[in-house]
Write a protein that holds these residues in place. Structure first.
Motif, mmCIF file in Angstrom:
data_model
loop_
_atom_site.group_PDB
_atom_site.id
_atom_site.type_symbol
_atom_site.label_atom_id
_atom_site.label_comp_id
_atom_site.label_asym_id
_atom_site.label_seq_id
_atom_site.Cartn_x
_atom_site.Cartn_y
_atom_site.Cartn_z
ATOM 1 N N ARG A 147 0.815 -1.216 0.000
ATOM 2 C CA ARG A 147 0.000 0.000 0.000
ATOM 3 C C ARG A 147 0.848 1.266 0.000
ATOM 4 O O ARG A 147 0.310 2.371 0.011
ATOM 5 C CB ARG A 147 -0.918 0.009 1.222
ATOM 6 C CG ARG A 147 -1.939 -1.125 1.235
ATOM 7 C CD ARG A 147 -2.861 -0.979 2.412
ATOM 8 N NE ARG A 147 -3.743 -2.141 2.557
ATOM 9 C CZ ARG A 147 -5.023 -2.066 2.898
ATOM 10 N NH1 ARG A 147 -5.582 -0.884 3.130
ATOM 11 N NH2 ARG A 147 -5.746 -3.156 3.034
ATOM 12 N N THR B 271 -4.912 -6.752 6.680
ATOM 13 C CA THR B 271 -5.706 -6.038 5.673
ATOM 14 C C THR B 271 -6.782 -5.192 6.336
ATOM 15 O O THR B 271 -6.983 -4.019 5.996
ATOM 16 C CB THR B 271 -6.347 -7.036 4.701
ATOM 17 O OG1 THR B 271 -5.315 -7.770 4.034
ATOM 18 C CG2 THR B 271 -7.217 -6.323 3.678
ATOM 19 N N ARG B 272 -7.467 -5.764 7.311
ATOM 20 C CA ARG B 272 -8.542 -5.050 7.994
ATOM 21 C C ARG B 272 -7.994 -3.852 8.766
ATOM 22 O O ARG B 272 -8.581 -2.767 8.761
ATOM 23 C CB ARG B 272 -9.284 -5.989 8.936
ATOM 24 C CG ARG B 272 -10.509 -5.372 9.569
ATOM 25 C CD ARG B 272 -11.217 -6.374 10.449
ATOM 26 N NE ARG B 272 -11.763 -7.475 9.682
ATOM 27 C CZ ARG B 272 -12.949 -7.454 9.091
ATOM 28 N NH1 ARG B 272 -13.700 -6.377 9.166
ATOM 29 N NH2 ARG B 272 -13.373 -8.501 8.423
ATOM 30 N N ASP C 275 -7.096 -1.150 6.287
ATOM 31 C CA ASP C 275 -8.337 -0.557 5.760
ATOM 32 C C ASP C 275 -8.886 0.460 6.757
ATOM 33 O O ASP C 275 -9.288 1.574 6.382
ATOM 34 C CB ASP C 275 -9.383 -1.645 5.507
ATOM 35 C CG ASP C 275 -9.113 -2.447 4.243
ATOM 36 O OD1 ASP C 275 -8.265 -2.030 3.433
ATOM 37 O OD2 ASP C 275 -9.759 -3.512 4.090
ATOM 38 N N TRP C 276 -8.926 0.054 8.028
ATOM 39 C CA TRP C 276 -9.422 0.958 9.073
ATOM 40 C C TRP C 276 -8.525 2.196 9.197
ATOM 41 O O TRP C 276 -9.036 3.314 9.264
ATOM 42 C CB TRP C 276 -9.470 0.211 10.408
ATOM 43 C CG TRP C 276 -9.732 1.102 11.585
ATOM 44 C CD1 TRP C 276 -10.943 1.607 11.987
ATOM 45 C CD2 TRP C 276 -8.767 1.611 12.512
ATOM 46 N NE1 TRP C 276 -10.787 2.390 13.105
ATOM 47 C CE2 TRP C 276 -9.469 2.414 13.441
ATOM 48 C CE3 TRP C 276 -7.391 1.443 12.640
ATOM 49 C CZ2 TRP C 276 -8.814 3.063 14.502
ATOM 50 C CZ3 TRP C 276 -6.736 2.082 13.679
ATOM 51 C CH2 TRP C 276 -7.445 2.884 14.598
ATOM 52 N N GLU D 23 -6.574 3.603 6.985
ATOM 53 C CA GLU D 23 -6.729 4.503 5.838
ATOM 54 C C GLU D 23 -8.085 5.192 5.844
ATOM 55 O O GLU D 23 -8.211 6.315 5.353
ATOM 56 C CB GLU D 23 -6.507 3.728 4.549
ATOM 57 C CG GLU D 23 -5.050 3.261 4.396
ATOM 58 C CD GLU D 23 -4.747 2.577 3.091
ATOM 59 O OE1 GLU D 23 -3.592 2.633 2.650
ATOM 60 O OE2 GLU D 23 -5.688 1.956 2.506
#
Length: 276
Positions: free
Chosen positions: A78, A265-266, A269-270, A272
């Protein structure tokens, strides 16, 4: 691959699932970078990093091993620089450990100061100065994340402890509101949700629910109960999103002392979603 002015040349080599990183003469699994209080490892993305992901290992683990972790791979993919400081206390039961505030008298080094040194050195090496920072940690490293979030809330943009919370005696209040996503296994017997004691009660793992209560009060979550709950398969969530400041997320999974599938990943995601 992005090139920096000499001698700060960063390179990353990816062979299947094995990841190493080098920053000039330091950073890979064989050659840590050093600051006054200790060492750390670092991996760089292919382009200019858009922020930092700092991950603290559990007691007894090695920071260099995190260079091959799912969190490292996800962070690099990322565009974040990935940093793994080494918790090192040669006279401790676990040589690689963290001096959480409640137990700091048992340890040789002030790890809150050490982490500040690491952050400053990473910023100087990479030029990443204003970009967001995520501080994550597992087990004892997760407890260190709670300590930093509470007592040095400006250290990072957001916090993601996994399977570790405050140790007794818990603080009465934290310095300022923060964004924190705590993850814990329902069947964790190493760091139970309610905590446990060692050395005939001289050292006590804190209660996760009590840790959350301290942070709710700091964040101004007057309603106590979360604004909402949600479920995704074997994952259960409690969301405190309507507090005066900051945010608190709790994710419980059915497993033990570890991360649920897809945790990295989670978490990113949170992170970002909070910083995007």
């Amino acid at each position: 691959m992005r090139l920096f002015a000499l001698p700060l040349i960063f390179s990353m080599i990816l062979f299947g699932k094995t990841l190493t990183a080098q920053t000039g003469t330091c950073g890979d699994a064989d050659t840590p970078c050093s600051v006054e209080s200790g060492d750390y490892y670092m991996a760089m993305p292919d382009s200019a990093p858009k922020g930092l992901v700092i991950h603290l290992h559990g007691a007894g683990a090695r920071a260099s091993g995190l260079l091959n972790s799912g969190m490292a791979r996800e962070a690099l993919a990322r565009g974040y620089a990935f940093v793994a400081p080494e918790g090192y206390h040669p006279n401790s039961r676990f040589v690689r450990n963290w001096s959480v505030r409640a137990n700091e008298s048992f340890f040789e080094r002030d790890d809150a100061l050490f982490l500040r040194e690491v952050l400053a050195d990473v910023r100087a090496k990479t030029g990443v100065t204003d970009e967001p920072v995520l501080l994550a940690g597992f087990s004892r490293g997760g407890s260190m994340v709670w300590d930093i979030a509470c007592h040095d809330p400006e250290f990072a943009t957001a916090y993601a402890p996994l399977a570790g919370a405050f140790w007794d005696d818990l603080p009465e209040v934290c310095a300022a509101p923060v964004m924190l996503f705590h993850t814990h296994g329902w069947n964790d017997r190493t760091v139970p949700l309610e905590g446990r004691s060692f050395r005939d009660g001289q050292v006590v793992q804190g209660d996760v629910w009590a840790s959350l209560k301290v942070l709710r009060e700091t964040n101004g979550c007057d309603a106590r109960q979360p604004e909402r709950n949600s479920f995704e398969g074997d994952l259960w969530f409690r969301h405190w999103t309507d507090c005066t400041a900051g945010k608190i997320e709790l994710m419980l999974h059915k497993g033990g002392h570890g991360a649920p599938k897809g945790w990295a990943t989670r978490m990113l995601d949170w992170f970002e979603a909070q910083t995007g």
